[in-house]
Design a protein around this motif. Structure first.
Motif, PDB file in Angstrom:
ATOM      1  N   VAL A  40      12.337  11.111  37.999  1.00  0.00           N
ATOM      2  CA  VAL A  40      13.146  12.110  37.302  1.00  0.00           C
ATOM      3  C   VAL A  40      13.855  12.958  38.342  1.00  0.00           C
ATOM      4  CG1 VAL A  40      13.054  14.176  35.866  1.00  0.00           C
ATOM      5  CG2 VAL A  40      11.652  12.185  35.281  1.00  0.00           C
ATOM      6  N   SER A  64      14.517  19.261  37.147  1.00  0.00           N
ATOM      7  CA  SER A  64      13.553  19.689  36.135  1.00  0.00           C
ATOM      8  C   SER A  64      14.083  19.511  34.723  1.00  0.00           C
ATOM      9  CB  SER A  64      13.165  21.154  36.369  1.00  0.00           C
ATOM     10  OG  SER A  64      14.319  21.984  36.348  1.00  0.00           O
ATOM     11  N   ALA A 122      12.937  16.222  33.088  1.00  0.00           N
ATOM     12  CA  ALA A 122      11.507  15.905  32.999  1.00  0.00           C
ATOM     13  C   ALA A 122      11.027  15.836  31.563  1.00  0.00           C
ATOM     14  CB  ALA A 122      10.699  16.947  33.778  1.00  0.00           C
ATOM     15  N   ARG A 168       4.734   8.903  37.534  1.00  0.00           N
ATOM     16  CA  ARG A 168       5.898   9.763  37.344  1.00  0.00           C
ATOM     17  C   ARG A 168       6.116  10.624  38.580  1.00  0.00           C
ATOM     18  NH1 ARG A 168       4.302  12.634  31.795  1.00  0.00           N
ATOM     19  NH2 ARG A 168       2.319  12.708  32.924  1.00  0.00           N
ATOM     20  N   ILE A 191       8.899  13.399  40.248  1.00  0.00           N
ATOM     21  CA  ILE A 191      10.057  14.246  39.985  1.00  0.00           C
ATOM     22  C   ILE A 191      10.669  14.712  41.298  1.00  0.00           C
ATOM     23  CG2 ILE A 191       8.584  16.300  39.687  1.00  0.00           C
ATOM     24  CD1 ILE A 191      10.833  17.301  37.719  1.00  0.00           C
ATOM     25  N   SER A 231       5.864  15.595  43.404  1.00  0.00           N
ATOM     26  CA  SER A 231       7.001  16.505  43.282  1.00  0.00           C
ATOM     27  C   SER A 231       7.717  16.536  44.627  1.00  0.00           C
ATOM     28  CB  SER A 231       6.541  17.916  42.904  1.00  0.00           C
ATOM     29  OG  SER A 231       5.967  17.924  41.611  1.00  0.00           O
TER      30      SER A 231
END
Length: 405
Positions: free
Chosen positions: A117, A120, A123, A136, A138, A184
């Protein structure tokens, strides 16, 4: 016999082509790198009708593409629903049921187990219980909530209250997504470190940096380039960037109000060229100042960088890494930057890379470059630290979760 590439879902808030502005530059190079290893299924939006012509180009890197129109007025009305649901406005602004349906159907149809992703705002499409078993990752890029906090600091009244609310709620969402996702990513170690300080100790190892890069073959002083302008002046300095982006608007307005008059007093023939698409009314108004030229959208920023005496980046609102600085340095141009504009690049300060804070320092640094003709040496720093092959080398390991938590 070659093994088939595994599928991967890539969700991006703005069409990652052409790579002609900050977020699109990074997302395009991520897409390009991922396509070498995965069958990429891309979900994204376009908010500028100019970009619609490029949707078909994405097929060369993607297995499937869902690129939906994001009407800014309709999205803004949707965003206001955040007041009812106590959400950050950013989330409903970027939410469309058609995109959510495409994501769910594509994940099920192709058995996708990995999702990247970008930002934000996207997401929410991979944040349901049916996605919890997937890998996942991001790419926050930078701390969006802090930009809103900076906007609030420069505002008053209702605007200040609105920006403070968005900063608070978006930060809550960023922290929640970090907790639920496997990785992240941020655009620099400076940015990653700042985000880690917001987290509980047991979550901090999830946060990693993945530097931006620059296409050093394209942004090269030796590349053949032509300019749509019949001729460029011999004595001008330049700012490049999307001129409907508040941080860029704020930067050039500040520069023209405070620094530009000082430079013109010393060099009355000097010009300041503001190069970038969709200039706001405030930016267009700057062209009424003596020596200021606002170009609007150009096909290629390189001729302007190549011909300029040097580039300025007087950013007073910023997060992450400024592509405009990377591009100017890759063209071997001297630069004068605010501390925020140099953050994450951290080039050694010298006669060609000056960092200046405030009106007096910034004026002095520009005058220093105007008075001298230093032999630029900025390109070497970019070649050593910011080529895309170098900065994205770790991407497959991050997607495959090969780094220990």
């Amino acid at each position: 016999m070659n093994q088939p590439k595994p599928p991967l879902l890539l969700l991006v808030h703005r069409i990652p082509y052409p790579p002609n502005k900050g977020d699109k530059i990074r997302s395009f190079h991520l897409l390009k790198a991922l396509s070498e290893r995965y069958q990429v299924h891309l979900g994204c939006f376009y908010d500028d009708d100019f970009d619609r012509q490029y949707i078909s180009r994405l097929q060369q890197w993607c297995e499937t593409v869902c690129c939906l129109k994001l009407s800014k007025w309709r999205a803004m009305l949707s965003g206001l629903s955040g007041f009812i649901s106590a959400k950050a406005i950013t989330l409903p602004y970027y939410y469309q049921r058609q995109m959510a349906a495409w994501v769910s159907q594509t994940q099920a149809r192709y058995g996708i187990q990995k999702v990247l992703v970008y930002s934000s705002s996207m997401a929410q499409y991979a944040d349901g219980a049916n996605f919890a078993q997937l890998t996942r990752v991001i790419d926050f890029v930078d701390i969006d909530s802090d930009k809103w906090r900076q906007y609030a600091a420069k505002s008053a009244g209702v605007k200040k209250w609105f920006y403070q609310r968005e900063a608070r709620l978006l930060q809550q969402y960023e922290l929640a997504i970090c907790q639920r996702f496997d990785r992240s990513l941020f655009v620099s170690e400076d940015e990653a470190s700042a985000f880690r300080h917001l987290l509980a100790p047991d979550l901090q190892s999830k946060v990693l940096s993945l530097l931006n890069g620059v296409d050093t073959d394209y942004f090269s002083p030796d590349a053949p380039i032509t300019c749509a302008e019949n001729s460029l002046p011999a004595n001008f300095i330049v700012f490049t960037g999307a001129m409907d982006y508040w941080a860029n608007v704020d930067a050039v307005c500040w520069f023209c109000q405070h620094v530009w008059p000082v430079l013109r007093r010393h060099q009355p023939q000097l010009q300041f060229w503001i190069v970038g698409g969709n200039p706001t009314a405030d930016v267009q108004a700057l062209s009424r100042q003596s020596g200021v030229v606002v170009t609007g959208r150009v096909a290629d920023v390189r001729p302007y960088l190549a011909a300029a005496r040097f580039a300025v980046a007087p950013m007073l609102i910023a997060r992450g890494i400024q592509n405009k600085v990377l591009e100017a340095m890759a063209m071997n141009k001297a630069v004068v930057c605010s501390p925020m504009a140099m953050e994450g690049i951290n080039a050694p300060l010298n006669a060609n890379a000056l960092v200046a804070d405030g009106v007096e320092q910034f004026s002095k640094a520009c005058l220093q470059l105007l008075a001298a003709q230093p032999a630029p040496a900025n390109r070497q720093w970019i070649l050593e630290h910011f080529t895309w092959p170098r900065t994205l080398a770790a991407l497959p390991h991050l997607i495959e979760a090969e780094y220990p938590l």
